[in-house]
Scaffold this motif. Sequence first.
Motif, mmCIF file in Angstrom:
data_model
loop_
_atom_site.group_PDB
_atom_site.id
_atom_site.type_symbol
_atom_site.label_atom_id
_atom_site.label_comp_id
_atom_site.label_asym_id
_atom_site.label_seq_id
_atom_site.Cartn_x
_atom_site.Cartn_y
_atom_site.Cartn_z
ATOM 1 N N GLN A 134 0.869 -1.171 0.000
ATOM 2 C CA GLN A 134 0.000 0.000 0.000
ATOM 3 C C GLN A 134 0.911 1.229 0.000
ATOM 4 O OE1 GLN A 134 -3.402 -0.126 -0.219
ATOM 5 N NE2 GLN A 134 -3.168 -2.363 -0.369
ATOM 6 N N ILE A 135 0.867 1.999 -1.085
ATOM 7 C CA ILE A 135 1.753 3.161 -1.214
ATOM 8 C C ILE A 135 1.108 4.380 -0.560
ATOM 9 C CG2 ILE A 135 2.904 4.704 -2.845
ATOM 10 C CD1 ILE A 135 3.110 2.381 -4.775
ATOM 11 N N ALA A 136 1.903 5.068 0.283
ATOM 12 C CA ALA A 136 1.420 6.244 1.013
ATOM 13 C C ALA A 136 1.995 7.517 0.383
ATOM 14 C CB ALA A 136 1.818 6.141 2.481
ATOM 15 N N ASP A 137 1.568 8.662 0.917
ATOM 16 C CA ASP A 137 2.025 9.961 0.393
ATOM 17 C C ASP A 137 3.307 10.447 1.054
ATOM 18 O OD1 ASP A 137 -0.165 10.127 -1.325
ATOM 19 O OD2 ASP A 137 -1.419 11.105 0.196
ATOM 20 N N SER A 138 3.708 9.821 2.171
ATOM 21 C CA SER A 138 4.873 10.283 2.927
ATOM 22 C C SER A 138 6.151 10.161 2.095
ATOM 23 C CB SER A 138 5.016 9.476 4.216
ATOM 24 O OG SER A 138 3.871 9.613 5.023
ATOM 25 N N MET A 139 7.043 11.139 2.259
ATOM 26 C CA MET A 139 8.301 11.183 1.513
ATOM 27 C C MET A 139 9.457 11.449 2.473
ATOM 28 S SD MET A 139 7.186 10.856 -1.680
ATOM 29 C CE MET A 139 8.583 11.390 -2.710
ATOM 30 N N LYS B 107 6.944 6.261 0.746
ATOM 31 C CA LYS B 107 6.655 5.220 1.732
ATOM 32 C C LYS B 107 5.665 4.194 1.185
ATOM 33 C CE LYS B 107 4.981 4.778 6.532
ATOM 34 N NZ LYS B 107 4.450 5.538 7.688
ATOM 35 N N ALA B 108 5.877 2.938 1.551
ATOM 36 C CA ALA B 108 4.931 1.865 1.234
ATOM 37 C C ALA B 108 4.910 0.893 2.411
ATOM 38 C CB ALA B 108 5.330 1.145 -0.042
ATOM 39 N N GLU B 109 3.775 0.224 2.610
ATOM 40 C CA GLU B 109 3.634 -0.711 3.727
ATOM 41 C C GLU B 109 2.960 -1.989 3.250
ATOM 42 O OE1 GLU B 109 2.780 1.229 7.786
ATOM 43 O OE2 GLU B 109 1.748 2.547 6.350
ATOM 44 N N TRP C 21 5.692 -4.597 7.343
ATOM 45 C CA TRP C 21 6.884 -3.948 6.810
ATOM 46 C C TRP C 21 6.586 -2.542 6.308
ATOM 47 C CZ3 TRP C 21 11.820 -5.726 6.915
ATOM 48 C CH2 TRP C 21 12.002 -7.077 7.256
ATOM 49 N N THR C 22 7.541 -1.646 6.545
ATOM 50 C CA THR C 22 7.553 -0.312 5.956
ATOM 51 C C THR C 22 8.761 -0.225 5.029
ATOM 52 O OG1 THR C 22 6.492 0.727 7.864
ATOM 53 C CG2 THR C 22 7.757 2.156 6.395
ATOM 54 N N ALA C 23 8.541 0.238 3.822
ATOM 55 C CA ALA C 23 9.630 0.388 2.852
ATOM 56 C C ALA C 23 9.640 1.804 2.310
ATOM 57 C CB ALA C 23 9.469 -0.615 1.705
ATOM 58 N N TRP C 24 10.830 2.284 1.972
ATOM 59 C CA TRP C 24 11.006 3.580 1.330
ATOM 60 C C TRP C 24 11.704 3.339 -0.001
ATOM 61 C CZ3 TRP C 24 8.885 7.896 3.483
ATOM 62 C CH2 TRP C 24 8.493 7.791 4.828
ATOM 63 N N GLY D 163 10.400 -6.495 -2.836
ATOM 64 C CA GLY D 163 10.433 -5.906 -4.170
ATOM 65 C C GLY D 163 9.025 -5.706 -4.687
ATOM 66 N N GLY D 164 8.914 -5.392 -5.961
ATOM 67 C CA GLY D 164 7.606 -5.235 -6.570
ATOM 68 C C GLY D 164 7.048 -3.826 -6.534
ATOM 69 N N LEU D 165 7.843 -2.859 -6.090
ATOM 70 C CA LEU D 165 7.413 -1.459 -6.069
ATOM 71 C C LEU D 165 7.946 -0.728 -7.307
ATOM 72 C CD1 LEU D 165 7.970 -0.761 -2.271
ATOM 73 C CD2 LEU D 165 5.784 -0.506 -3.485
ATOM 74 N N PRO D 166 7.352 0.421 -7.649
ATOM 75 C CA PRO D 166 7.806 1.167 -8.838
ATOM 76 C C PRO D 166 9.058 1.988 -8.560
ATOM 77 C CG PRO D 166 5.946 2.286 -7.841
ATOM 78 C CD PRO D 166 6.108 0.995 -7.077
ATOM 79 N N GLY D 167 10.088 1.315 -8.085
ATOM 80 C CA GLY D 167 11.337 1.971 -7.749
ATOM 81 C C GLY D 167 12.120 1.105 -6.772
ATOM 82 N N LEU D 168 13.431 1.340 -6.692
ATOM 83 C CA LEU D 168 14.301 0.565 -5.822
ATOM 84 C C LEU D 168 14.045 0.905 -4.353
ATOM 85 C CD1 LEU D 168 16.750 -1.403 -5.648
ATOM 86 C CD2 LEU D 168 18.222 0.641 -5.761
ATOM 87 N N ILE D 169 13.958 -0.106 -3.496
ATOM 88 C CA ILE D 169 13.779 0.097 -2.056
ATOM 89 C C ILE D 169 15.142 0.421 -1.440
ATOM 90 C CG2 ILE D 169 13.112 -0.970 0.125
ATOM 91 C CD1 ILE D 169 11.204 -2.777 -1.492
ATOM 92 N N LEU D 170 15.238 1.589 -0.798
ATOM 93 C CA LEU D 170 16.485 2.006 -0.166
ATOM 94 C C LEU D 170 16.499 1.718 1.330
ATOM 95 C CD1 LEU D 170 16.574 3.524 -2.927
ATOM 96 C CD2 LEU D 170 17.821 5.342 -1.742
ATOM 97 N N GLU D 171 15.308 1.564 1.930
ATOM 98 C CA GLU D 171 15.232 1.235 3.357
ATOM 99 C C GLU D 171 13.964 0.427 3.604
ATOM 100 O OE1 GLU D 171 15.472 3.372 7.787
ATOM 101 O OE2 GLU D 171 14.994 4.576 6.012
#
Length: 282
Positions: A149-154, A164-166, A174-177, A192-200
């Motif tokens: 679930q992608i959030a608006d937080s940056m 941010k995604a959870e 899990w929380t991913a950025w 994985g599976g998000l529209p961009g590389l997870i850095l944290e």
Amino acid sequence: MKRALILFFLPLILAQVVFSQEKIVDYAHLKCQYQHTYLKDTLDVGTYNDLFILQIGKNISKWYSYYTFQMDSLRRTPDGKQVWQEMFNKSLEVLKNSGDRTKWMNSFPHNGSRTFVYKNNPSGKMTVTDGIGNDHLIYQDTLNAQHWQIADSMKTILGYECQKAECDFRGRHWTAWFSPDIPVSDGPWKLGGLPGLILEAYDVGKQYHFWMVGLEAVTREPIVFSEFSLSKGKFREIDRRELLKLEMNQLTNMGAIMEAETGVPSGNNKPVYRDLIERDYK
């Protein structure tokens, strides 16, 4: 905010001879370095540390511990086993004199995680290899199994704007950025599976925490299917949940196992309160 992908990546000592002895499955164009911490005990603030490498190729990525790679590379040199044994024997004196197990572990080359994750190998799946004792294990897992679930937080990580995604994944929240500016749908461990590389990425309470500390563009760096420790036989196929049960048994009896291997009394018979990164084995 787009920029060159070469950042302050820590140098790695690569044993190039290994590549000629291993199966090359792809060539990396991007190499990421992640620091990883996980709690020793949920009742304590102490943590274990590891350093991971994520090689990203056109089709396949590989996730592995740098410390384990370094250790296996040392053992494969002509006098590697002798050098390691001499360093290990000296380190036992450190342990006997100080009783500080952390200082002891940092005083000689040592294994980190034995888990290797190959995403999209075979196509549409991931292959995971691991080891418990002298047993070398392999299984296939679902690729991009998280439902984010992608959030608006940056926030900014290494100069990249991350979103941010959870998700809930195998017993942990899990929380991913991730950074849309790095259009690679990958990340640490099995994430994985998000529209961009997870850095944290981290779970609730940060019992397990991954964060990127280096990012580097590379040119056709071989991604090899590693069998560093397989001096005899082949990987044994295993069910993922069965492997997790074996790992939990090892964790529960870690004091006795280390005492048997080192000959040094562990003096630790306390119950284990740390759980595995995947909890769905129960």
